[in-house]
Design a protein around this motif. Structure first.
Motif, short mmCIF file in Angstrom:
data_model
loop_
_atom_site.label_atom_id
_atom_site.label_comp_id
_atom_site.label_asym_id
_atom_site.label_seq_id
_atom_site.Cartn_x
_atom_site.Cartn_y
_atom_site.Cartn_z
N THR A 362 0.85 -1.19 0.00
CA THR A 362 0.00 0.00 0.00
C THR A 362 0.89 1.23 0.00
O THR A 362 1.69 1.44 0.91
CB THR A 362 -0.92 0.02 1.23
N ALA A 517 -8.20 -3.36 0.83
CA ALA A 517 -6.81 -3.26 0.39
C ALA A 517 -5.97 -4.49 0.74
O ALA A 517 -4.88 -4.67 0.19
CB ALA A 517 -6.17 -2.01 1.01
N THR A 522 -2.07 -1.42 -3.58
CA THR A 522 -3.00 -0.31 -3.37
C THR A 522 -2.27 1.02 -3.46
O THR A 522 -1.24 1.23 -2.82
CB THR A 522 -3.69 -0.43 -1.99
#
Length: 572
Positions: A362, A517, A522
């Motif tokens: 992420t 996520a 992400t």
């Protein structure tokens, strides 16, 4: 242009030929009537042949009945033909619009596009029906009437024929003026439509700011402009109609006077004179018909010209041929530069960017507006093409991957959620149109919206209204999250997904986003820094490129741009 227009008749060839056959028979019926009249005046009445008179009167009645049936067929089936061609064109334009690059929609108003798709193509249907039919009938009538006139008196026929060039010359000279006027009129209609579409869509904003008078003034200005331009078009049409009517009246007067002299000097008899007048009427009627439908022809061809303009806009070039299947989501930017528009001298929004986002990680993008955060997100699914450099996913250049295959692997949740008119279920199902009701409900549960949906009278079959107007911002956002859960992509892009929500709603949706996520690559664009504290990496993006990068603790310790933004947001 005409060849392209004619191609739309091919799928409906049988109906078109039947329509033309009916038009041909009507022309033949019109050619018989004057000759029968001539025989009645010259032979049956003077020789008191009552039986022949009654028989041929019955024949004329039969011709009229046949014409009635043929006219019914032309009016009914001919218009069906026009509607089918119109429908084919509208289908082709809509399908073409689906392939156009985002830059096209950046430059063209929604109302203008709708006007071209609906209003312009409606006039084309009338042209598709009446154009070939009237041209065919007029040609047959003109040729047939001239041949029959020649059998009566060739000199009178030649006189009539010599009067045609001035009529044609006038029609050609005024056609260009009408075409330009009607094309400008079309543009103004599209502008009025765009104005209405924008005003209706933003009705809540205009009411909130008590700017109704401002919206009325904008509309009145566009409407007045349309009226002036339309008046100019009708002025051109008035010149055309009045001029053509005068010229055809002069043709009729010349034939009447010349025919009267021929009759006076015994060159033709009464029956020939009557037949000649009737055939002259048959000769002039097609010209008058063309005059009457010229506005329709002009409207239709102007509409078709605007249709072709859209169809000739180049669609997104499908350079990629590879279907990658399910991607892992390892994204890499290498010396990427980008600016909007085709001007090579435009300043780059992204300039020489290098960035690596490992699969399953992420990464958050923060920084001032105009730094290219949203633009960067739009480059990954190839909504826009890079000016230079390359973007790769799992080691494959995205330009070598088909757009369909690439976008199938990407899910997006944006700040400005768009819901289609329809039900909640239909909007969630947009993530996977083949999903079962159970899968849709499971996606809704994971997005924390299922319980709310079940409180509604119609549950998942509740209508959301235009653009989801019947739902709150948080409810719309959770439906868009459920849509992505259903799609289940390996790459997730969250572009300001919670910035427009209140704190309580943001907390609920943030939980859904964190669950969404998990296990995915992400990319998060955020102004609220509280939502990205747990990101694997935070990148501070400015107009000059990447200014800082690291996780939350590292950037706070660095005490740079990110730390300043964070301290400002949490200064209380």
């Amino acid at each position: 242009m005409l060849k392209r227009f004619a191609a739309y008749y091919k799928p409906h060839k049988k109906l078109f030929l039947l329509d033309m056959a009916a038009a041909f028979l009507i022309s033949m019926c019109d050619l018989f009537y004057p000759m029968i009249t001539r025989n009645i005046i010259n032979i049956y009445v003077p020789q008191k042949m009552l039986n022949h008179l009654l028989i041929w009167a019955a024949v004329i009645l039969g011709i009229y009945l046949i014409k009635c049936g043929l006219n019914y067929f032309i009016q009914y089936k001919g218009h069906v033909l026009g509607v089918r061609i119109q429908g084919d064109m509208r289908r082709d334009m809509f399908h073409h619009l689906q392939k156009l690059p985002f830059a096209f929609f950046d430059e063209n108003k929604t109302g203008v596009i709708m006007s071209r798709l609906m209003n312009d193509l409606f006039d084309i249907s009338e042209l598709a029906h009446h154009g070939p039919e009237n041209l065919f009938i007029s040609t047959i009538s003109l040729i047939g009437a001239f041949v029959m006139l020649s059998t009566i008196n060739v000199w009178l026929a030649l006189l009539l024929f010599l009067l045609i060039p001035p009529v044609v010359f006038f029609a050609v000279k005024t056609r260009k003026m009408m075409q330009d006027a009607f094309k400008e009129s079309r543009t103004r209609v599209a502008e009025v439509n765009a104005n209405v579409e924008t005003s209706v869509s933003g009705i809540r904003v205009s009411r909130a700011y008590t700017s109704e008078s401002h919206e009325n003034a904008k509309f009145d200005e566009a409407n007045e402009s349309f009226k002036k331009v339309r008046g100019k078009a009708y002025r051109a049409m008035g010149i055309f109609h009045s001029g053509m009517t005068l010229l055809t009246d002069i043709m009729y007067l010349a034939v009447l006077a010349a025919g009267g002299l021929f009759f006076y000097y015994g060159k033709i008899d009464g029956g020939d004179f009557a037949a000649f007048i009737l055939y002259t009427t048959s000769f002039i009627r097609p010209i008058n018909n063309l005059v009457m439908i010229f506005e329709q022809i002009q409207n239709g061809m102007t509409g078709f010209t605007r249709f072709v303009e859209i169809m000739e806009v180049k669609p997104e070039e499908e350079t990629g041929v590879t279907d990658p299947g399910v991607l892992k989501g390892d994204i890499r930017f290498e010396n990427v530069s980008f600016h909007y528009g085709e001007d090579e001298d435009s300043k780059n929004i992204i300039d020489g960017l290098d960035l690596h986002i490992p699969a399953g990680r992420t990464v958050a993008l923060v920084g001032p507006s105009g730094g290219g955060k949203t633009t960067l997100c739009h480059l990954i699914p190839r909504f826009y093409e890079t000016v230079s450099g390359s973007i790769s996913v799992d080691g494959m250049d995205i330009k070598d991957i088909s757009r369909y295959g690439l976008r199938r692997n990407i899910g997006m949740v944006a700040q400005d959620v768009f819901l289609f008119g329809g039900t909640i279920k239909e909007n969630i199902a947009y993530g996977n149109l083949d999903a079962t009701d159970e899968e849709i409900e499971e996606a809704a549960k994971r997005a924390n919206i299922h319980d709310y949906i079940m409180t509604l009278e119609n549950g998942y079959d509740t209508q959301v209204g235009e653009r989801g107007v019947k739902l709150s911002g948080g409810q719309k956002q959770r439906i868009s999250i459920a849509r992505v859960f259903l799609k289940n992509p390996p790459i997730l892009i969250l572009d300001e997904a919670t910035s427009a929500l209140d704190n309580a709603t943001e907390m609920l949706i943030q939980q859904s986003l964190e669950q969404l996520a998990k296990g995915r690559t992400t990319l998060v664009v955020a102004h609220r820094l509280s939502t990205i504290k747990n990101a694997d990496e935070i990148i501070v993006l400015t107009a000059d490129g990447i200014a800082e990068r690291g996780n939350h603790e590292q950037l706070i310790e660095k005490d740079g741009i990110y730390a300043g933004l964070y301290k400002y947001q949490f200064r209380q």
